[in-house]
Scaffold this motif. Structure first.
Motif, PDB file in Angstrom:
ATOM      1  N   THR A  35       0.842  -1.017  -0.023  1.00 28.03           N
ATOM      2  CA  THR A  35      -0.091  -0.092  -0.110  1.00 28.03           C
ATOM      3  C   THR A  35       0.860   1.318  -0.042  1.00 28.03           C
ATOM      4  O   THR A  35       1.990   1.227   0.118  1.00 28.03           O
ATOM      5  CB  THR A  35      -0.972   0.041   1.448  1.00 28.03           C
ATOM      6  OG1 THR A  35      -0.158  -0.179   2.450  1.00 28.03           O
ATOM      7  CG2 THR A  35      -1.840  -1.046   1.051  1.00 28.03           C
ATOM      8  N   TYR A  70     -13.699  -2.366 -10.767  1.00 24.64           N
ATOM      9  CA  TYR A  70     -12.150  -2.647 -10.334  1.00 24.64           C
ATOM     10  C   TYR A  70     -11.429  -2.536 -11.563  1.00 24.64           C
ATOM     11  O   TYR A  70     -11.718  -3.335 -12.635  1.00 24.64           O
ATOM     12  CB  TYR A  70     -12.154  -3.726  -9.440  1.00 24.64           C
ATOM     13  CG  TYR A  70     -12.797  -3.504  -8.139  1.00 24.64           C
ATOM     14  CD1 TYR A  70     -12.356  -2.946  -7.114  1.00 24.64           C
ATOM     15  CD2 TYR A  70     -14.035  -3.665  -8.150  1.00 24.64           C
ATOM     16  CE1 TYR A  70     -12.791  -2.780  -5.969  1.00 24.64           C
ATOM     17  CE2 TYR A  70     -15.095  -3.650  -6.923  1.00 24.64           C
ATOM     18  CZ  TYR A  70     -14.292  -2.926  -5.671  1.00 24.64           C
ATOM     19  OH  TYR A  70     -15.054  -2.866  -4.754  1.00 24.64           O
ATOM     20  N   THR A 169      -4.344   3.107   1.947  1.00 26.54           N
ATOM     21  CA  THR A 169      -4.438   3.505   0.783  1.00 26.54           C
ATOM     22  C   THR A 169      -4.839   4.883   0.693  1.00 26.54           C
ATOM     23  O   THR A 169      -6.131   5.244   1.066  1.00 26.54           O
ATOM     24  CB  THR A 169      -5.143   2.486  -0.419  1.00 26.54           C
ATOM     25  OG1 THR A 169      -6.704   2.261   0.041  1.00 26.54           O
ATOM     26  CG2 THR A 169      -4.582   1.024  -0.575  1.00 26.54           C
ATOM     27  N   LYS A 208      -9.244  -2.175  -2.410  1.00 25.31           N
ATOM     28  CA  LYS A 208      -8.177  -2.884  -2.972  1.00 25.31           C
ATOM     29  C   LYS A 208      -7.854  -4.411  -2.488  1.00 25.31           C
ATOM     30  O   LYS A 208      -8.128  -4.504  -1.123  1.00 25.31           O
ATOM     31  CB  LYS A 208      -6.577  -2.128  -2.606  1.00 25.31           C
ATOM     32  CG  LYS A 208      -5.711  -2.731  -3.521  1.00 25.31           C
ATOM     33  CD  LYS A 208      -4.380  -1.687  -3.375  1.00 25.31           C
ATOM     34  CE  LYS A 208      -3.151  -2.225  -4.038  1.00 25.31           C
ATOM     35  NZ  LYS A 208      -1.846  -1.578  -3.838  1.00 25.31           N
ATOM     36  N   GLU A 215      -3.829  -8.393  -8.468  1.00 26.21           N
ATOM     37  CA  GLU A 215      -4.545  -7.484  -7.622  1.00 26.21           C
ATOM     38  C   GLU A 215      -5.688  -6.761  -8.343  1.00 26.21           C
ATOM     39  O   GLU A 215      -5.622  -6.844  -9.577  1.00 26.21           O
ATOM     40  CB  GLU A 215      -3.727  -6.178  -6.917  1.00 26.21           C
ATOM     41  CG  GLU A 215      -3.220  -5.348  -7.884  1.00 26.21           C
ATOM     42  CD  GLU A 215      -2.359  -4.401  -7.505  1.00 26.21           C
ATOM     43  OE1 GLU A 215      -1.596  -4.503  -6.308  1.00 26.21           O
ATOM     44  OE2 GLU A 215      -2.220  -2.948  -7.838  1.00 26.21           O
ATOM     45  N   LEU A 217      -7.997  -2.936  -8.008  1.00 29.16           N
ATOM     46  CA  LEU A 217      -8.036  -1.737  -7.540  1.00 29.16           C
ATOM     47  C   LEU A 217      -9.522  -1.013  -7.956  1.00 29.16           C
ATOM     48  O   LEU A 217      -9.781  -0.767  -8.917  1.00 29.16           O
ATOM     49  CB  LEU A 217      -7.005  -0.864  -7.858  1.00 29.16           C
ATOM     50  CG  LEU A 217      -6.605   0.511  -7.350  1.00 29.16           C
ATOM     51  CD1 LEU A 217      -6.559   0.531  -5.821  1.00 29.16           C
ATOM     52  CD2 LEU A 217      -5.437   1.286  -8.069  1.00 29.16           C
TER      53      LEU A 217
END
Length: 241
Positions: A35, A70, A169, A208, A215, A217
């Motif tokens: 992060t 996302y 974040t 996230k 990943e 986000l």
């Protein structure tokens, strides 16, 4: 024709940039702190243990109604853009995985589960689970669990996991920042939540998630979805036995 369409649909569901593997198991190593370096603002939550903070955020997220998009990055994506659109109105949910001009869609409601593949060339939907039943494993992308069963487990069984704070974040424009936690299953525990890093806004919205394989986000956030979002675009066909 049905078999071919089903094969294409499964392939599209698997396009979630490697996150399907992470979401369907709990044995991967917890993600390290990736992060931003910004520090959390002092709050009442800061006096709670990381596990207690996570429980409170997961409870909020478990009851939250929202629509979100996302951006997905993963080792399996090979540079191909993948986006994930989520509609939550518990107990209903819908997850759209879009890549290469096609969308794989999984809809879950009290009436059952429906999987669809949508593109400019064709549209196909299949009934993959009856009332009160999850979708068949063949059509389980795994990603939807982050927004359904994972939240329920994290909100009620923190004793099954080790939880460590991993910073925050920062907010990005109108998008909220999040408080992050490394979550790993305890030795010998039978769990549903894959080990990784989970970041939640104060409202419980997932901002996230990071796994070793990739990943996702948060890139867009809106309010409660219209009920029409949970209706298949065409009537689903039954799967052949």
């Amino acid at each position: 024709m049905i078999a071919r369409t089903r094969t294409v649909l499964v392939a599209a569901l698997a396009a979630a940039a490697g996150l399907t593997t992470a979401c369907s198991g709990g044995s991967s190593t917890a993600a390290r702190d990736v992060t931003a370096t910004a520090q959390p603002r002092p709050s009442a939550a800061a006096s709670l243990t990381p596990a207690s903070q996570l429980v409170a955020l997961a409870r909020a997220g478990n009851a939250r109604r929202y629509s979100a998009v996302y951006v997905v990055h993963g080792k399996a994506a090979a540079g191909v853009p993948v986006s994930l659109t989520v509609f939550r109105a518990p107990p209903a949910y819908r997850v759209d995985i879009t890549s290469r001009g096609a969308t794989a869609q999984l809809i879950g409601t009290p009436a059952g589960a429906v999987a669809c593949r949508l593109s400019k060339a064709a549209r196909a939907c299949f009934a993959v689970g009856g009332p009160g039943q999850p979708g068949r494993p063949l059509f389980d992308a795994g990603v939807q669990r982050v927004f359904t069963s994972y939240l329920a487990v994290l909100a009620t069984r923190p004793d099954l996991y080790t939880v460590a704070a991993r910073g925050v974040t920062p907010p990005r424009g109108a998008l909220p920042g999040g408080r992050c936690f490394a979550v790993a299953a305890r030795t010998g525990a039978t769990t549903q939540v894959a080990s990784g890093m989970y970041c939640f806004a104060s409202t419980g919205v997932v901002v996230k998630i990071s796994y070793p394989s990739g990943e996702m986000l948060l890139s867009r956030l809106a309010g409660a979805p219209n009920p029409v979002a949970f209706r298949p675009v065409i009537s689903p066909s039954p799967l052949p036995h």
